[in-house]
Design an enzyme around this catalytic site. Structure first.
Site, PDB file in Angstrom:
ATOM      1  N   ASN A 105     -13.061  -0.305  -7.915  1.00 49.21           N
ATOM      2  CA  ASN A 105     -13.703  -1.625  -7.988  1.00 49.21           C
ATOM      3  C   ASN A 105     -14.619  -1.830  -6.776  1.00 49.21           C
ATOM      4  OD1 ASN A 105     -11.641  -1.917  -6.143  1.00 49.21           O
ATOM      5  ND2 ASN A 105     -10.385  -3.196  -7.484  1.00 49.21           N
ATOM      6  N   GLU A 116      -9.028  -8.226  -0.717  1.00 45.30           N
ATOM      7  CA  GLU A 116      -9.545  -9.015   0.399  1.00 45.30           C
ATOM      8  C   GLU A 116     -10.684  -9.924  -0.041  1.00 45.30           C
ATOM      9  OE1 GLU A 116      -8.108  -6.045   3.851  1.00 45.30           O
ATOM     10  OE2 GLU A 116     -10.246  -6.454   3.689  1.00 45.30           O
ATOM     11  N   GLY A 125     -14.583  -1.356  -3.559  1.00 42.12           N
ATOM     12  CA  GLY A 125     -14.255  -1.966  -2.258  1.00 42.12           C
ATOM     13  C   GLY A 125     -12.886  -2.583  -2.218  1.00 42.12           C
ATOM     14  N   HIS A 178      -2.868  17.664  29.606  1.00 40.29           N
ATOM     15  CA  HIS A 178      -3.505  17.022  28.448  1.00 40.29           C
ATOM     16  C   HIS A 178      -2.549  16.046  27.749  1.00 40.29           C
ATOM     17  CE1 HIS A 178      -1.933  20.983  27.281  1.00 40.29           C
ATOM     18  NE2 HIS A 178      -1.555  20.429  26.156  1.00 40.29           N
ATOM     19  N   HIS A 179      -3.136  15.042  27.151  1.00 40.01           N
ATOM     20  CA  HIS A 179      -2.457  13.943  26.437  1.00 40.01           C
ATOM     21  C   HIS A 179      -1.816  12.912  27.374  1.00 40.01           C
ATOM     22  CE1 HIS A 179      -2.980  16.883  23.338  1.00 40.01           C
ATOM     23  NE2 HIS A 179      -1.758  17.326  23.243  1.00 40.01           N
ATOM     24  N   GLY A 193       2.700  -3.470   3.819  1.00 37.81           N
ATOM     25  CA  GLY A 193       1.343  -3.555   3.283  1.00 37.81           C
ATOM     26  C   GLY A 193       0.295  -2.809   4.078  1.00 37.81           C
ATOM     27  N   ASP A 212      -9.854   2.414  -4.807  1.00 36.69           N
ATOM     28  CA  ASP A 212     -10.822   3.267  -4.112  1.00 36.69           C
ATOM     29  C   ASP A 212     -10.876   2.962  -2.616  1.00 36.69           C
ATOM     30  OD1 ASP A 212     -11.914   0.756  -4.611  1.00 36.69           O
ATOM     31  OD2 ASP A 212     -13.890   1.509  -5.166  1.00 36.69           O
ATOM     32  N   ASP A 251       1.101  21.602  20.971  1.00 37.42           N
ATOM     33  CA  ASP A 251       1.642  22.622  21.866  1.00 37.42           C
ATOM     34  C   ASP A 251       2.915  22.201  22.583  1.00 37.42           C
ATOM     35  OD1 ASP A 251       0.190  20.931  23.465  1.00 37.42           O
ATOM     36  OD2 ASP A 251      -0.459  22.491  24.844  1.00 37.42           O
ATOM     37  N   GLU A 276      -0.852  12.917  11.748  1.00 40.25           N
ATOM     38  CA  GLU A 276       0.487  12.422  12.062  1.00 40.25           C
ATOM     39  C   GLU A 276       0.821  11.116  11.361  1.00 40.25           C
ATOM     40  OE1 GLU A 276      -1.652  13.544  14.375  1.00 40.25           O
ATOM     41  OE2 GLU A 276      -0.634  15.087  15.561  1.00 40.25           O
TER      42      GLU A 276
END
Lengths: 577, 577
Positions: free
Chosen positions: B485, B491, B487, B122-123, B427, B458, B36, B59
């Site tokens: 794969n 990592e 997951g 607000h915000h 990254g 995925d 708004d 956003e």
């Protein structure tokens, strides 16, 4: 490990130290997203019995979920990784700061060596760049932080930050370099519990003065009232406040941000007071007609005061707040309301209120006696919320998303022991899907068995829809009511009713959401009329909510709940002036 | 409105002024999310012919999409609302800052009156809170900003900020109070085009000295090489660089962040150089064996240099960069490389290179002659990328998400005129789905007809999946390859291969994504073996890509592309030292 076993332990890793402290504060689930600078830290979660890692789909959602968790058990925690993770989450932390929800944001950062050498590793912002830059960015949305670079001070720093979170009811940050979480430190500080007590040190005389004046005003009042506002719950004073209401025996009002903190069947419950958005003109008149108003935990945002249309004269008001106590125009700054409220309860327990006059209550609305609407009329905001109200049961958890769902749900007369919340002040759309995840985890840890009901518009749903997948993975069975009005209706109301920017993709097939996210068992429905709605709401399986279920309800694009219309009228009146 | 018509106009609103300038810079689509405090501003988009509003689901995604847009046409823009919107987007802006992508983030803020009165609207973040606080939070991720509170300076301020975005190739912010966008101002500044030229003012002698020394070194070298690095493209020097390569006639290497900027069929194309992650040990040896290396637009991040395993001796290197030019150990600070590159091109055009010696090229890989693998072997990273490579066509757009897709796709020998990018430095997982939306919009505005192919795991997909809905709404027909794969495999490779925190929900049914988001026509496939993969890739409809399509390819949880394995070896070697 029990506290007894912990006492026998000499040494503990910094990672374990953090997670033991979080467990001590009542946290049982650590939310977040793994990243290569926090993986070593996450290993330590598994070493603390009773603590569980719950991965969210993204970091903003993890922050929102930690917020929903904290709204339910009092505090929440989540872990992100350096830069990409912590920045993605920052709006969720800002929301918690805004509505005073203590969440602990733990960020796994680059190693101390990388920090020192300004290494141009992934997630940094350039050559010879200061790795602490991100820490500066989140400074305005936290009340404390620690960057754990020194193992000799780590324990004290962690404790300082966590104690500040509890005392201020605001978010805090712990920054943990990737090479630090495994470092072993002295475990003995863990034996002593965190000190989270709030005192007005050296100001007992001020407290007594305020208490005395309030007692006199209450005894003298002919028609006192009480507003229970948001900060009462944030500072853990709901039970004290309930005692005080019953001891003073006066009408009690809630606000949008404190709705559900007081049972609406309480004999003193008078309704929602927030100016033009109050339960009814009668409730508003009643609230504004008291000769004395005790306003506990005031939180005077635009949305919490019907666009600043509250009108309780200052000279009749007593305000008790974490940052001040005021009586009429006199104010005691930095005098925390907790000891004052406690002393008031103690006084009236020992010296029952002598006041003879009895305040009169506005007539309660009697929506529970409504007949079930079986018409083929299309759904509209004028009647929908009363019909939904009949579906609610004691002990339910009801979460309302920003937008029409939020303003519509203010009309609910909540059954007892219902948990209800909506982000009325910060108003970040998309908040509630992850917040529902957090609330469900928290309710599980508290052993709360009520149903969970999310009320959300089709526009807001698009921001964070993926967290339904996590809710399903965790085996929860909430009911998701999707208000389908083909876009951002609340914004159409504010500006640009026909503008394309208020449209969203209307191609989404909400009936497929639950199967896309792989719910092993689910139910999905649509309703366009009151007859269709009743058929679903009266379905016994739907009422049981024993699997995740979704009900899509269709509204006209420009149809609005009553309380939004009141705000619109207010805005027009002001413009005309 | 044409420039001629514009010239005849005396007055223009501040909103229109902004959007006319964006159009002038080549922007045809404004991304973002309405709120708004920005609706009045958005109204003005519709007044600029050729400009279109494209709403994203949230956003952060809008920022990522603006980044993908800017990677394609050179600059991008998006609009968010005060607080909730701008903060949600901040990580996307940081990513653009990190990889030097100029995006213009326009934030609709509270009104000037609200700002002055610190209204608890607000915000905001509390009572008596400074509304400019959020502006301070984004300061480290922009090169300029303006808070348009004064209509008399607004035009100049807008121009200053936009010119800085183009010159620095970094994000900028415009903060527009809700009451300002409709204000009418003098239109005459619009007649003059923005000044985005880069000069080294007063340093022509330095430029000439650098150019002269480089010419001498090139003429004298027996085996010169050239590295075309990321900043060449960021500063619009790709065409000049191509001319220079052909004039110097020397082997040219790209890096992960500059892959695709030079056609890989170019006679001088030598391969990818980034230490242990180079195309092959032979390419690495060749690159490190030159007696002179012209390094254009260097961007020495860990990921762009094979974990800092690049090894070109400084004394043999010339580096031309927007912030400096260096020859061996001599450096000219703050000497922008653009005029230097232009002068080099001019010199060699007029005085052809006299060098007799010809550098030898490493043998090119010949994956295009591979036979089509029809075996029932399960898919693995060792063979998959070469097979996918055969699917690529000239003119395709290939976007690779962080993770195995990113490292795997580095193995591609790209056909000519392929647009390729991956966020190798910042990254941030989830970047590519919205970036694909941005790239598709930009390619449409440029009239590029090639297919668009997204390669994504995925895990990353779960962060930003909803933007597939926007891609569908806009009628685009990309191909989405989902590497399943189960997951966060990259990592698992780094830490905690068996830890639960590296798991995701594996319940998602990827085969239902496109129908859930409502694609009117779509195709979805799975492949677990090379035979299954070939069946899909050889399918003529699939090759045509005339509707949106998804191919889910299954891999072992711990299977990794070669280039990640090389990085792992490097890390182990360093630890052993």
């Amino acid at each position: 490990m029990s506290r007894e076993e912990l006492k026998r332990r000499d040494r503990v890793s910094i990672g374990e130290f953090i997670f033991y402290r979080l467990h001590e504060l009542g946290i049982r689930h650590i939310l977040g997203v793994p990243g290569d600078f926090n993986l070593q830290l996450l290993d330590h979660i598994y070493k603390v019995p009773g603590l569980q890692w719950v991965g969210a789909c993204n970091e903003l959602n993890a922050a929102y979920a930690a917020d929903g968790y904290a709204r339910t058990v009092g505090i929440g925690a989540f872990v992100t990784t350096f830069g990409v993770g912590e920045l993605s989450a920052i709006n969720g932390v800002a929301g918690a700061y805004s509505e005073q929800i203590p969440i602990i944001h733990i960020v796994g950062t680059t190693s101390r060596m990388m920090q020192k050498a300004h290494v141009m590793i992934h997630h940094t912002l350039g050559e010879n760049w200061d790795h602490t830059t991100y820490q500066r960015m989140s400074e305005p949305v936290r009340s404390a932080s620690a960057f754990l670079t020194d193992e000799t001070t780590a324990a004290a720093e962690i404790d300082r930050v966590l104690e500040t979170a509890v005392k201020t009811r605001l978010p805090v940050y712990l920054f943990v370099p990737v090479d630090v979480s495994d470092i072993i430190i002295d475990a003995s500080p863990l034996v002593k519990l965190l000190n989270v007590e709030v005192h007005n040190i050296g100001r007992e005389a001020d407290e007594d003065r305020v208490v005395l004046e309030i007692i006199e005003l209450i005894e003298k009042a002919t028609n006192p009232g009480i507003i229970v506002d948001m900060l009462v719950q944030r500072h853990g004073l709901v039970e004290d406040t309930k005692s005080l209401i019953s001891l003073i025996d006066a009408p009690v009002y809630v606000t949008p941000l404190s709705k559900s903190f007081i049972d609406e069947s309480d004999v003193n419950f008078a309704g929602l007071y927030c100016g033009v958005m109050s339960s009814s003109p009668e409730v508003r008149a009643c609230a504004e007609g008291h000769d004395f108003m005790l306003h506990l935990g005031p939180f005077p945002t635009s949305s919490n005061t019907g666009g600043f249309s509250n009108n309780i004269p200052t000279e009749k008001s007593v305000k008790l707040h974490p940052g001040y106590c005021s009586i009429g125009n006199k104010s005691w700054e930095s005098l925390h309301f907790r000891p004052v409220v406690e002393k008031l309860v103690l006084h009236f327990s020992q010296h029952p209120c002598q006041r003879k006059a009895k305040s009169s209550l506005p007539l309660p609305k009697t929506i529970n006696n409504l007949e079930i609407d079986q018409s083929n009329d299309p759904l509209d905001h004028a009647r929908f919320w009363a019909r939904m109200n009949m579906y609610l049961q004691p002990g339910d958890c009801v979460i309302a998303e920003v937008g029409t769902a939020q303003f519509g749900s203010l009309e609910f007369k909540l059954p007892n022991e219902v948990q209800y919340f909506s982000q009325f002040y910060f108003g970040s759309i998309g908040f509630t899907v992850p917040a529902l995840l957090g609330a469900l985890l928290a309710r599980k840890s508290l052993g709360l068995s009520g149903r969970a009901i999310l009320l959300i518009g089709d526009g807001s749903l698009q921001l964070t829809v993926q967290e339904i997948g996590t809710i399903i993975r965790e085996g929860f069975t909430p009911t998701i009511i999707v208000v389908n009005n083909a876009g951002y209706t609340i914004e159409r109301f504010i500006h640009g009713p026909e503008q394309q920017y208020n449209d969203i993709s209307t191609l989404w097939d909400h009936q497929k959401i639950l199967s896309f996210f792989g719910a092993p068992k689910s139910r999905s429905y649509t309703a366009r009329t009151y007859a269709e709605l009743s058929k679903v709401l009266l379905n016994e399986d739907f009422q049981k909510s024993d699997c995740i279920q979704l009900l899509e309800v269709f509204f006209e694009k420009m149809d609005l709940p009553r309380k939004l219309l009141s705000l619109g009228e207010l805005a027009r009146e002001r413009e005309a002036r």
